[in-house]
Write an enzyme that holds these catalytic residues in place. Sequence first.
Site, PDB file in Angstrom:
ATOM      1  N   TYR A   1      -3.581   1.016  -2.415  1.00  0.00           N
ATOM      2  CA  TYR A   1      -2.193   0.566  -2.401  1.00  0.00           C
ATOM      3  C   TYR A   1      -1.949  -0.297  -3.629  1.00  0.00           C
ATOM      4  O   TYR A   1      -2.823  -1.076  -4.034  1.00  0.00           O
ATOM      5  CB  TYR A   1      -1.930  -0.260  -1.131  1.00  0.00           C
ATOM      6  CG  TYR A   1      -0.465  -0.350  -0.767  1.00  0.00           C
ATOM      7  CD1 TYR A   1       0.111   0.577   0.095  1.00  0.00           C
ATOM      8  CD2 TYR A   1       0.342  -1.345  -1.311  1.00  0.00           C
ATOM      9  CE1 TYR A   1       1.462   0.510   0.419  1.00  0.00           C
ATOM     10  CE2 TYR A   1       1.687  -1.417  -0.992  1.00  0.00           C
ATOM     11  CZ  TYR A   1       2.240  -0.491  -0.132  1.00  0.00           C
ATOM     12  OH  TYR A   1       3.568  -0.558   0.182  1.00  0.00           O
TER      13      TYR A   1
ATOM     14  N   HIS B   1       9.434  -5.968  -0.465  1.00  0.00           N
ATOM     15  CA  HIS B   1       9.796  -4.884  -1.390  1.00  0.00           C
ATOM     16  C   HIS B   1       9.568  -3.518  -0.762  1.00  0.00           C
ATOM     17  O   HIS B   1      10.411  -2.632  -0.835  1.00  0.00           O
ATOM     18  CB  HIS B   1       8.995  -5.025  -2.686  1.00  0.00           C
ATOM     19  CG  HIS B   1       9.325  -4.005  -3.723  1.00  0.00           C
ATOM     20  ND1 HIS B   1       8.783  -2.743  -3.739  1.00  0.00           N
ATOM     21  CD2 HIS B   1      10.158  -4.057  -4.790  1.00  0.00           C
ATOM     22  CE1 HIS B   1       9.257  -2.066  -4.770  1.00  0.00           C
ATOM     23  NE2 HIS B   1      10.093  -2.842  -5.423  1.00  0.00           N
ATOM     24  N   ASP B   2       8.402  -3.361  -0.140  1.00  0.00           N
ATOM     25  CA  ASP B   2       8.060  -2.072   0.469  1.00  0.00           C
ATOM     26  C   ASP B   2       8.225  -2.097   1.988  1.00  0.00           C
ATOM     27  O   ASP B   2       7.895  -1.120   2.653  1.00  0.00           O
ATOM     28  CB  ASP B   2       6.588  -1.719   0.169  1.00  0.00           C
ATOM     29  CG  ASP B   2       6.316  -1.491  -1.316  1.00  0.00           C
ATOM     30  OD1 ASP B   2       7.267  -1.477  -2.118  1.00  0.00           O
ATOM     31  OD2 ASP B   2       5.127  -1.323  -1.662  1.00  0.00           O
ATOM     32  N   THR B   3       8.685  -3.233   2.512  1.00  0.00           N
ATOM     33  CA  THR B   3       8.679  -3.405   3.976  1.00  0.00           C
ATOM     34  C   THR B   3      10.038  -3.915   4.461  1.00  0.00           C
ATOM     35  O   THR B   3      11.054  -3.607   3.860  1.00  0.00           O
ATOM     36  CB  THR B   3       7.536  -4.370   4.379  1.00  0.00           C
ATOM     37  OG1 THR B   3       7.713  -5.603   3.666  1.00  0.00           O
ATOM     38  CG2 THR B   3       6.166  -3.791   4.078  1.00  0.00           C
TER      39      THR B   3
END
Length: 474
Positions: free
Chosen positions: A170, A226-228
């Site tokens: 990741y 940001h991704d969540t």
Amino acid sequence: MRSLLLVGTVVAFASTAYAAIAQSFVPPAASPESSSANYTGQTNGTISNGPVVQGKSFDRFIQIWIENTDFATAASSPVFQSLSKQGLLLDSFYALTHPSEPNYIAAVGGDFFGSADDDFYHIPQNISSVVDLLEAKNISWASYQENMPYDGFTGFNFTEKDYLTGNGTYTYYVRKHNGLIIFDSVTNVTDRALRVRNFNDFANDVKADVIPQWNFITPNLVNDGHDTTIDFVGDWLNFWLIPLLNETKFNNNRTIILLTFDENETYTINNRIYTLVLGGGVPEKLRGTTDSTFYTHYSALSSVEANWGLQSLGRGDTNATLNNVFEFVANATGWKNNGISGNSSSIPLLNITGTIPGPLNVQFYTPFTAPNTSAVGAGGQGVFAAQGLNTSLTAASLPAPANLTAQGQANPWGVDPGINYANGTKVIESPTASSTAPGGGGGGGKNAAIGARAGAEAALFVGLGIICGVAMVF
Ligand SMILES: *[C@@H]1O[C@H](CO)[C@@H](O)[C@H](O)[C@H]1NC(C)=O
Ligand SMILES: *[C@@H]1O[C@H](CO)[C@@H](O)[C@H](O)[C@H]1NC(C)=O
Ligand SMILES: *[C@@H]1O[C@H](CO)[C@@H](O)[C@H](O)[C@H]1NC(C)=O
Ligand SMILES: *[C@@H]1O[C@H](CO)[C@@H](O)[C@H](O)[C@H]1NC(C)=O
Ligand SMILES: *[C@@H]1O[C@H](CO)[C@@H](O)[C@H](O)[C@H]1NC(C)=O
Ligand SMILES: *[C@@H]1O[C@H](CO)[C@@H](O)[C@H](O)[C@H]1NC(C)=O
Ligand SMILES: *[C@@H]1O[C@H](CO)[C@@H](O)[C@H](O)[C@H]1NC(C)=O
Ligand SMILES: *[C@@H]1O[C@H](CO)[C@@H](O)[C@H](O)[C@H]1NC(C)=O
Ligand SMILES: *[C@@H]1O[C@H](CO)[C@@H](O)[C@H](O)[C@H]1NC(C)=O
Ligand SMILES: *[C@@H]1O[C@H](CO)[C@@H](O)[C@H](O)[C@H]1NC(C)=O
Ligand SMILES: *[C@@H]1O[C@H](CO)[C@@H](O)[C@H](O)[C@H]1NC(C)=O
Ligand SMILES: *[C@@H]1O[C@H](CO)[C@@H](O)[C@H](O)[C@H]1NC(C)=O
């Protein structure tokens, strides 16, 4: 020499999992004061600071940036609601543009230099940042970047083992959320570059009670939302920030903590973002209240300048429309704000992106200019002038912007100058031209393919030097 603790396999161009996959929060460490293999980089001992320099309103400033979230979404989060009861809500606080990177640059440099994307850039050494202002007054500082592999890392991003799922890799760290590392005036000076530190260093520094006086903290791409989602951010705040609020080595009665977002998610409306001031330094009578003064990311510069009587950058931090100082700080320092507040029609549109000329805008390219050297900032002082600053090139004397794309040219500031600190010592590698990908992914060094390209790119760079002759303001 420091050893680097690498977890999992590092793949330079790994395909990674993103927000499409619902993720659940997992604490990356046992506590905010514990180091963890999930943070990748081992600690480089404790940071060393000089004596505390007293400010008029506070002695420590910590800003923590979360990503791309609606004001209303943040306001609906139970964790933010609970925090707002112990802090001061700034409900007319605006980001400056879109997307992320220009906001991170502006918050430390007083300008986003026309940038309208998240590409790889560097900013020449004679262009100053808040670090110059702080160091001129011996005020200690650091930036703590979660999952940055080692101190002074200049790569585009970093991919490691996915500690959330235990499966695959990741990308947790990105350069675009690390404003100071984009400035050569930080990156090219070893003592400064190594003050851009990772979270194992943070754990170490809190335990040792050496958190500096000015701090910029960037959580990783999952913990910053940001991704969540905002709920994931809430879980991270519960794990990390909320215990630290009770830790006097982090937060004491002379500390203020600015918890803010980089930008508003929707580009088609103005760029208001949810912002809290927390910490023991917030005057008791203001806790649980709202201040509707019009603030921007430049307010984080002007408030710090006012507090410690610093010089200014002579850019957005001295723009009288955009540089209101946090009111309780303005009152403590005798600074007069511009009176704009609430949803006043005097609030400019700060959702404009792409069309603002500057050296980081390839379609509206202008050289770097000197700051407004006659400005007087909120610190009551003049403008800091870096060594080698070309003061003859001002905003008023600029040529019309050039469309470098139409001329088949890349942005010259997208060329990676190749500075690296893999062993805690400065190494200059071959400059690499790429607007998106230099240095990414690798743990130790830059991409090997880069060297082969360097010759051709160097030729392009020389060509640009002629076109943009005045841009090279060294
Ligand atoms: C690292 O993350 C894993 C989850 O993938 C967790 O189980 C482990 O406890 C974490 N390590 C530390 C030191 O906290
Ligand atoms: C953006 O700002 C507007 C105007 O202040 C606000 O209503 C909204 O909640 C904010 N967030 C988003 C994503 O729209
Ligand atoms: C990890 O990968 C395995 C095999 O593909 C899968 O069965 C499992 O559900 C994955 N675990 C997570 C947490 O994604
Ligand atoms: C870094 O500093 C050295 C001198 O110490 C200088 O020669 C070099 O040009 C600088 N690099 C950048 C990218 O500013
Ligand atoms: C912090 O301290 C307050 C009392 O001052 C207490 O109510 C709260 O539970 C503590 N929080 C944590 C996370 O320790
Ligand atoms: C702030 O904390 C210091 C050290 O703990 C203490 O001596 C001082 O009285 C406190 N000041 C206020 C205004 O609470
Ligand atoms: C910026 O927001 C305003 C409304 O606040 C909107 O009218 C305008 O179209 C937006 N600009 C862009 C470039 O989206
Ligand atoms: C100050 O900021 C406003 C709003 O963005 C802008 O219109 C103005 O041109 C700026 N002033 C200077 C001197 O740059
Ligand atoms: C700042 O001073 C003004 C004028 O005296 C006063 O009205 C205001 O309440 C003060 N604000 C704060 C946050 O102390
Ligand atoms: C710049 O040039 C490119 C390529 O010719 C073109 O697509 C783009 O629209 C131009 N931008 C501007 C602002 O004219
Ligand atoms: C650790 O950081 C300090 C500056 O805080 C620096 O002097 C030292 O060289 C660094 N050591 C390593 C191995 O990175
Ligand atoms: C990370 O960098 C690589 C190139 O170095 C790039 O291909 C990839 O898209 C980047 N990923 C993220 C999440 O920034």
